[in-house]
Design a protein around this motif. Structure first.
Motif, PDB file in Angstrom:
ATOM      1  N   LYS A   1       0.842  -1.198   0.000  1.00 48.44           N
ATOM      2  CA  LYS A   1       0.000   0.000   0.000  1.00 48.44           C
ATOM      3  C   LYS A   1       0.879   1.250   0.000  1.00 48.44           C
ATOM      4  CE  LYS A   1      -3.785  -2.126   2.666  1.00 48.44           C
ATOM      5  NZ  LYS A   1      -4.593  -2.015   3.905  1.00 48.44           N
ATOM      6  N   ASN A   2       0.238   2.413  -0.186  1.00 47.88           N
ATOM      7  CA  ASN A   2       0.906   3.725  -0.096  1.00 47.88           C
ATOM      8  C   ASN A   2       2.111   3.838  -1.037  1.00 47.88           C
ATOM      9  OD1 ASN A   2      -0.888   4.428   2.077  1.00 47.88           O
ATOM     10  ND2 ASN A   2       0.434   3.268   3.478  1.00 47.88           N
ATOM     11  N   LEU A   3       1.910   3.413  -2.298  1.00 47.58           N
ATOM     12  CA  LEU A   3       2.992   3.468  -3.277  1.00 47.58           C
ATOM     13  C   LEU A   3       3.199   4.895  -3.782  1.00 47.58           C
ATOM     14  CD1 LEU A   3       2.176   0.304  -5.423  1.00 47.58           C
ATOM     15  CD2 LEU A   3       3.703   0.481  -3.469  1.00 47.58           C
ATOM     16  N   THR A   4       4.437   5.213  -4.118  1.00 50.81           N
ATOM     17  CA  THR A   4       4.744   6.506  -4.739  1.00 50.81           C
ATOM     18  C   THR A   4       4.404   6.433  -6.222  1.00 50.81           C
ATOM     19  OG1 THR A   4       7.016   5.874  -5.285  1.00 50.81           O
ATOM     20  CG2 THR A   4       6.620   6.817  -3.079  1.00 50.81           C
ATOM     21  N   LYS A   5       4.412   7.610  -6.896  1.00 53.33           N
ATOM     22  CA  LYS A   5       4.129   7.656  -8.334  1.00 53.33           C
ATOM     23  C   LYS A   5       5.147   6.835  -9.100  1.00 53.33           C
ATOM     24  CE  LYS A   5       3.418  10.826 -12.200  1.00 53.33           C
ATOM     25  NZ  LYS A   5       4.304  10.051 -13.093  1.00 53.33           N
TER      26      LYS A   5
ATOM     27  N   GLN B   1       6.857   4.228  -8.041  1.00 54.85           N
ATOM     28  CA  GLN B   1       6.609   2.797  -7.817  1.00 54.85           C
ATOM     29  C   GLN B   1       5.419   2.309  -8.635  1.00 54.85           C
ATOM     30  OE1 GLN B   1       6.171   3.122  -3.563  1.00 54.85           O
ATOM     31  NE2 GLN B   1       8.229   2.282  -3.155  1.00 54.85           N
ATOM     32  N   LYS B   2       4.388   3.149  -8.747  1.00 56.04           N
ATOM     33  CA  LYS B   2       3.222   2.777  -9.548  1.00 56.04           C
ATOM     34  C   LYS B   2       3.585   2.677 -11.023  1.00 56.04           C
ATOM     35  CE  LYS B   2      -0.162   4.854  -6.407  1.00 56.04           C
ATOM     36  NZ  LYS B   2      -1.174   5.921  -6.244  1.00 56.04           N
TER      37      LYS B   2
END
Length: 384
Positions: free
Chosen positions: A346-350, A352-353
């Protein structure tokens, strides 16, 4: 001396009969052999009923029954091998036929008194209950605990007599020490005699002039005692441990009762128990599940290393043999069942996405066997 018949045969039972079956058979025999059922020759059935009563006295007592099942008549009647006839008085049998029918129907006939109504007969102490709470790991490994109990104990001041000294006690003149007196009743079967507690001595069979000041004439006192109990490895929640002879003290030389300890086992934050098996859920990362990894698995014996294979799916369960709970007083052990679940990040950065989208774009149906199978089945269904 005539050879005694097998007690099970006397009651018309098979060896291993239950307590209820023994009691039912005894009552049936008692009714069949009651003298009033045979008015032409009532005395002819007295001897048969005494045999039935003797068999019941043994088979209805768990301890005597166990000895009889193992050793036969010699296990319950010390005089049997010596050639003495009749039923041993030490067996605690009914004194006469009146007591037999009084036990069944509430009335009897004839004279005498049973050990059941004899105030001076030995009486076993009551069983008492206690409880103890232990941790999950203590249940798995075994532990020694000390518990406080309240129990009836023989008064040390009067040695259980209830009197300040021996000269202060005399036999009750009304019941002659039996504790009971006979009364006559008119019943459907005619005039019958039964027993009731002696009113003069309150059923004790003796009169104490000067009661012991410590126990107030009771002969027993309630005391608090600390008992050490060894709780075996493998004990489970709501099981009971029996400590023989640790219950209330008996009276008139009777044996002590037992202490029944009810065990409560606390839950564990990681482990769950099912019989001898232990269940445990282990979270792994998405990358560990995809690439495979060596993970650390906790057990009741300590941490162990286990390698999960590449492409491990969430919900996969593997078994660690012999890592479960020990069977009480045995070397046998259960297993530990470990279920893998994949934790989605969860709570991935841009960034990482974006990397994940790039990674996903590089995959084909070959990388998702279950997904492809699902859609193939779905497509065929709609085609039909």
């Amino acid at each position: 001396m005539a050879e005694k018949r097998d007690y099970y045969e006397v009651l018309g039972l098979q060896k291993g009969a239950t307590e209820n079956e023994i009691k039912k058979a005894y009552r049936q025999k008692a009714r069949e052999l009651h003298p009033d059922m045979h008015p032409d020759n009532p005395d002819a059935y007295v001897e048969k009923m005494q045999e039935v009563n003797e068999a019941y006295e043994v088979l209805s007592d768990p301890d005597k029954k166990s000895r009889y099942d193992q050793f036969g008549h010699a296990g319950v009647d010390p005089s049997y091998n010596a050639g003495a006839g009749g039923f041993s008085g030490g067996m605690g049998g009914f004194a006469d036929m009146g007591d037999i029918f009084e036990n069944i129907f509430g009335f009897g006939f004839g004279s005498g008194g049973s050990s059941r109504n004899n105030a001076n007969a030995p009486r076993r102490g009551s069983d008492i209950q206690s409880s103890v709470t232990i941790s999950f790991m203590e249940a798995c490994e075994g532990v020694k605990k000390e518990i406080n109990i309240n129990k009836m104990s023989t008064c040390e001041a009067c040695k259980g007599t209830g009197a300040e000294d021996s000269s202060n006690t005399e036999v009750c003149p009304d019941c002659k020490g039996r504790g009971t007196v006979r009364v006559t009743q008119n019943t459907l079967f005619g005039a019958m005699q039964s027993t009731k507690p002696c009113s003069r001595c309150s059923g004790r069979g003796k009169i104490i002039k000067n009661p012991c000041p410590k126990c107030r004439g009771n002969g027993r006192l309630r005391v608090q005692k600390t008992v050490s109990v060894d709780i075996p490895a493998g004990i489970d929640n709501r099981q009971t441990i029996r400590l023989s002879g640790q219950g209330d003290c008996g009276s008139n030389g009777g044996s002590n009762g037992d202490l029944m300890i009810n065990v409560s086992v606390q839950s564990h934050p990681i482990f769950k128990r099912d019989g001898l098996d232990i269940h445990c859920d282990i979270p792994v990362t998405y990358t560990e599940a995809v690439l495979g990894a060596e993970i650390t698995v906790p057990t009741i014996d300590g941490d162990v290393k286990y390698t999960i294979s590449e492409g491990t799916q969430s919900g996969t369960t593997f078994r660690l043999r012999g890592k479960g709970v020990k069977k009480i007083n045995r070397n046998e052990r259960g297993n530990q069942l470990v279920t893998i679940y994949v934790e989605v990040p969860k709570n991935l950065t841009k960034k990482q996405k974006d990397l994940l989208r790039e990674f996903e774009a590089s995959l084909t149906d070959r990388n998702y066997a279950k997904r492809q199978s699902f859609f193939d089945k779905l497509k065929k269904r709609f085609e039909k």
